[in-house]
Design a protein around this motif. Structure first.
Motif, mmCIF file in Angstrom:
data_model
loop_
_atom_site.group_PDB
_atom_site.id
_atom_site.type_symbol
_atom_site.label_atom_id
_atom_site.label_comp_id
_atom_site.label_asym_id
_atom_site.label_seq_id
_atom_site.Cartn_x
_atom_site.Cartn_y
_atom_site.Cartn_z
ATOM 1 N N ARG A 11 46.427 30.093 39.227
ATOM 2 C CA ARG A 11 46.145 30.658 40.552
ATOM 3 C C ARG A 11 47.206 31.675 40.948
ATOM 4 O O ARG A 11 46.891 32.769 41.424
ATOM 5 C CB ARG A 11 46.096 29.544 41.601
ATOM 6 C CG ARG A 11 45.939 30.055 43.033
ATOM 7 C CD ARG A 11 46.000 28.915 44.038
ATOM 8 N NE ARG A 11 47.302 28.280 44.045
ATOM 9 C CZ ARG A 11 48.351 28.708 44.735
ATOM 10 N NH1 ARG A 11 48.267 29.804 45.466
ATOM 11 N NH2 ARG A 11 49.496 28.062 44.678
ATOM 12 N N GLU B 114 46.514 35.653 41.592
ATOM 13 C CA GLU B 114 46.786 36.226 42.907
ATOM 14 C C GLU B 114 47.809 37.343 42.830
ATOM 15 O O GLU B 114 47.711 38.344 43.541
ATOM 16 C CB GLU B 114 47.257 35.128 43.862
ATOM 17 C CG GLU B 114 46.146 34.174 44.272
ATOM 18 C CD GLU B 114 46.636 33.077 45.204
ATOM 19 O OE1 GLU B 114 47.875 32.929 45.333
ATOM 20 O OE2 GLU B 114 45.795 32.368 45.787
ATOM 21 N N ARG C 42 41.480 36.763 42.522
ATOM 22 C CA ARG C 42 41.227 35.454 43.106
ATOM 23 C C ARG C 42 40.521 34.575 42.066
ATOM 24 O O ARG C 42 39.892 35.075 41.125
ATOM 25 C CB ARG C 42 40.383 35.562 44.373
ATOM 26 C CG ARG C 42 39.058 36.254 44.218
ATOM 27 C CD ARG C 42 38.398 36.453 45.587
ATOM 28 N NE ARG C 42 37.062 37.021 45.475
ATOM 29 C CZ ARG C 42 36.810 38.304 45.430
ATOM 30 N NH1 ARG C 42 37.799 39.170 45.466
ATOM 31 N NH2 ARG C 42 35.570 38.763 45.332
ATOM 32 N N TRP D 94 38.189 30.811 41.635
ATOM 33 C CA TRP D 94 37.453 29.721 42.267
ATOM 34 C C TRP D 94 36.603 29.018 41.198
ATOM 35 O O TRP D 94 36.485 29.504 40.064
ATOM 36 C CB TRP D 94 36.588 30.221 43.422
ATOM 37 C CG TRP D 94 35.418 31.096 43.030
ATOM 38 C CD1 TRP D 94 34.112 30.742 42.922
ATOM 39 C CD2 TRP D 94 35.474 32.492 42.725
ATOM 40 N NE1 TRP D 94 33.340 31.804 42.570
ATOM 41 C CE2 TRP D 94 34.142 32.899 42.447
ATOM 42 C CE3 TRP D 94 36.500 33.436 42.646
ATOM 43 C CZ2 TRP D 94 33.826 34.208 42.086
ATOM 44 C CZ3 TRP D 94 36.184 34.740 42.300
ATOM 45 C CH2 TRP D 94 34.870 35.124 42.033
ATOM 46 N N GLU E 63 44.559 39.099 48.932
ATOM 47 C CA GLU E 63 44.480 37.879 49.744
ATOM 48 C C GLU E 63 43.479 36.936 49.089
ATOM 49 O O GLU E 63 42.298 37.253 48.937
ATOM 50 C CB GLU E 63 44.029 38.236 51.149
ATOM 51 C CG GLU E 63 44.158 37.091 52.120
ATOM 52 C CD GLU E 63 45.619 36.758 52.390
ATOM 53 O OE1 GLU E 63 45.892 35.575 52.644
ATOM 54 O OE2 GLU E 63 46.463 37.644 52.329
ATOM 55 N N ALA E 64 43.899 35.787 48.656
ATOM 56 C CA ALA E 64 43.018 34.839 47.996
ATOM 57 C C ALA E 64 42.332 33.964 49.022
ATOM 58 O O ALA E 64 42.963 33.454 49.936
ATOM 59 C CB ALA E 64 43.805 33.968 47.030
ATOM 60 N N GLU E 65 41.036 33.809 48.845
ATOM 61 C CA GLU E 65 40.302 32.944 49.758
ATOM 62 C C GLU E 65 40.365 31.512 49.232
ATOM 63 O O GLU E 65 40.566 31.270 48.044
ATOM 64 C CB GLU E 65 38.847 33.418 49.842
ATOM 65 C CG GLU E 65 38.170 33.442 48.498
ATOM 66 C CD GLU E 65 36.832 34.158 48.556
ATOM 67 O OE1 GLU E 65 35.964 33.798 47.759
ATOM 68 O OE2 GLU E 65 36.662 35.051 49.386
ATOM 69 N N MET F 269 39.474 28.304 47.436
ATOM 70 C CA MET F 269 38.475 28.134 46.393
ATOM 71 C C MET F 269 38.634 26.762 45.753
ATOM 72 O O MET F 269 39.761 26.288 45.538
ATOM 73 C CB MET F 269 38.642 29.220 45.322
ATOM 74 C CG MET F 269 38.354 30.620 45.868
ATOM 75 S SD MET F 269 38.906 31.893 44.753
ATOM 76 C CE MET F 269 40.661 31.826 45.068
#
Length: 535
Positions: free
Chosen positions: A484, A488, A493, A495, A526-528, A530
């Protein structure tokens, strides 16, 4: 004229005396010269003003007595040219000097005297001291110059309208703002407004119309196009002029060039935005550091204690067994101590890898994903021994921009996880695919393994987090946390989605152009939140 009508000698004398009395009493200076401009007579006023008495003046030219260092040579040349005609001179202004050296201004009126034959015989000059008036004029001119200088420094011009003459004028600063040569053509406020930038005209007309309806002060800012096509910001202020049919444009309109002010405001705005972004980045860094600190704290308080507890417990049992002379279980206890030590070493190595990642700089270069995946698959196939694999790798895996060492770590962890969590299947099926997106490329790794509960997935991608405690699947819960962070830091990103016991699919998006940056900082993208599966 008959002899009886001619004035007598006494009458002539009386008239001459009266004329002399008038000349002597006047405040104007009177000078009589011969045809060669040599003084023959001056009045009392002349002596009083200049300090030169009649006896001192006779036979000398006025220029010998009155001209000084600042007397205009150009004006003297023009005066000499007029007197050579000869012709009368009216209201000719000249700077002269008194006997004491004090300068004074005079207005000259010179009349050439001709005899009956038209021959020049003398000059009569009447001189008026205009020093006070010239001082006022010079003072006014100086004030005007200072005003124009102040307005130029303030980038402030005026548009003025004379209601009596109907003439409007722009000050020099208006021409400078518009990049035009100054002229004396009558132009008013509307002519200036016509230079408004096309994008500002509608709003400008609306503001002017509102002010002219109410008579309120006009205070508008808009852009104007200069003669070169460049635009400048101006601020116009004025009070509408009341008339019979309502209000009209102001008779005096101030126009200030506020381009520099606008530029500084824009620069400050950009600096504030940059500072806000830096604050946000720093905040993310601190939040990430705090999160990492919590993860390490949890690891130290929990995960690292477990192998230590095992080592201490089995070492105590081994000690008791050796003390009692019973050594049948010693080998078992030693094996358990070694396994606990290995587990602890793996946890420590993982923690160091995770921490060091933040202190390395990304080396961005083209990375051949097809060659990278083939290489890792070959290694996994060798390590798998007699296990049966079914690899489905989509052709044409693209080349991306990124750090080859870090991206190898991503593929190694994802493919190793897929193999590990599918190892209980008779045939391990793993699919690797990709698709182009406008902003970059999305890759996926799909397996037929154990899968995970989607409701528990949010716990993972954190260090030392594992959803499965099945002893068949070893791991420290570090791999996916590392993946991760790498993704990033590439601005991407990650998921995952899954159905329990039906396998899992991990998705990784990488942008087309990741910005090289120190990994100590915040992620480039910007990672959402997941879901994911443990490593």
């Amino acid at each position: 004229m008959s002899p009886t009508s001619m004035p007598g000698a006494d009458d002539v004398i009386r008239r001459l005396q009266m004329l002399e009395m008038i000349v002597e009493k006047t405040s104007n200076m009177v000078v009589v010269t011969d045809e060669e401009r040599r003084i023959t007579w001056v009045n009392t006023a002349y002596t009083r003003v200049t300090g030169w008495a009649l006896e001192e003046c006779k036979g000398r030219r006025p220029s010998e007595l009155l001209h000084g260092p600042l007397t205009s040579a150009r004006a003297l040349s023009k005066l000499a040219s007029l007197l050579r005609e000869p012709q009368a001179v009216r209201d000719f202004e000249l700077l002269n000097y008194k006997r004491t050296g004090e300068p004074y201004w005079v207005s000259l009126s010179i009349e050439p005297i001709l005899d009956a034959a038209g021959t020049l015989t003398s000059y009569v000059s009447i001189q008026t001291d205009i020093t006070e008036r010239k001082q006022r004029e010079l003072h006014t001119a100086d004030l005007q110059h200072r005003l124009e200088l102040a307005q130029r420094l303030a980038r402030l011009g005026r548009i003025e309208h004379d209601t009596e003459t109907g003439h409007s004028r722009w000050t020099s600063e208006i021409f400078r703002i518009l990049g035009r040569e100054r002229d004396e053509v009558s132009r008013g406020a509307q002519a200036f407004m016509d230079h408004a930038h096309p994008l500002d005209r509608e709003a400008l007309q609306a503001s002017l119309a509102a002010a002219l309806r109410t008579g309120d002060e006009i205070d508008v800012e808009f852009r104007v196009l200069s003669a070169s096509g460049a635009h400048r910001w101006v601020r116009c202020r004025g009070v509408p002029h009341p008339g019979e049919a309502g209000f009209g444009l102001p008779l005096t309109l101030s126009v200030q060039d506020v381009t520099l002010y606008k530029t500084l405001i824009e620069q400050r705005h950009r600096r504030n935005e940059d500072l806000n972004q830096q604050v946000q980045v720093r905040t993310r860094q601190l939040e990430e550091a705090y999160g990492s600190l919590e993860e390490f704290s949890y690891a130290l308080s929990h995960d690292l204690r477990t192998p230590l507890r095992h080592i201490a417990g089995f070492a105590e049992l081994l000690k008791e067994e050796v003390a009692s002379g019973e050594v049948q279980g010693s080998q078992l206890y030693c094996d358990k101590i070694v396994r606990a030590a290995v587990q602890m070493r793996n946890l420590i190595d993982g923690m160091l890898s995770f921490a060091r990642l933040g202190r390395k700089g990304m080396k961005v270069e083209p990375v051949d994903m097809a060659a990278l995946v083939d290489d890792i698959v070959a290694v996994l196939a060798i390590d798998g021994g007699l296990k049966k694999y079914r690899w489905r790798i989509q052709p044409g895996l693209p080349t991306v921009q990124g750090d080859p060492v870090l991206l190898r770590e991503v593929w190694t962890n994802l493919l190793d996880n897929a193999v590990k969590y599918s190892s209980h299947r008779e045939v391990i099926e793993i699919e690797v695919g990709w698709r182009d997106l406008p902003e970059g490329t999305e890759f996926h790794v799909r397996d037929n393994g154990l899968g995970f509960d989607p409701e528990q997935a949010s716990r993972l991608f954190g260090m030392f987090q594992r959803l499965h405690r099945d002893p068949r699947f070893e791991g420290a819960g570090i791999g996916l946390a590392l993946v991760r962070r790498i993704v990033e830091y590439h601005g991407g990103r990650i998921w995952a989605d899954s159905v329990p016991d039906q396998g899992a699919t991990f998705h990784v998006f990488l942008p087309s152009q990741p910005a090289p940056a120190e990994l100590e900082g915040a992620p480039q993208g910007e990672a959402e939140p997941m879901p994911a599966r443990g490593g």
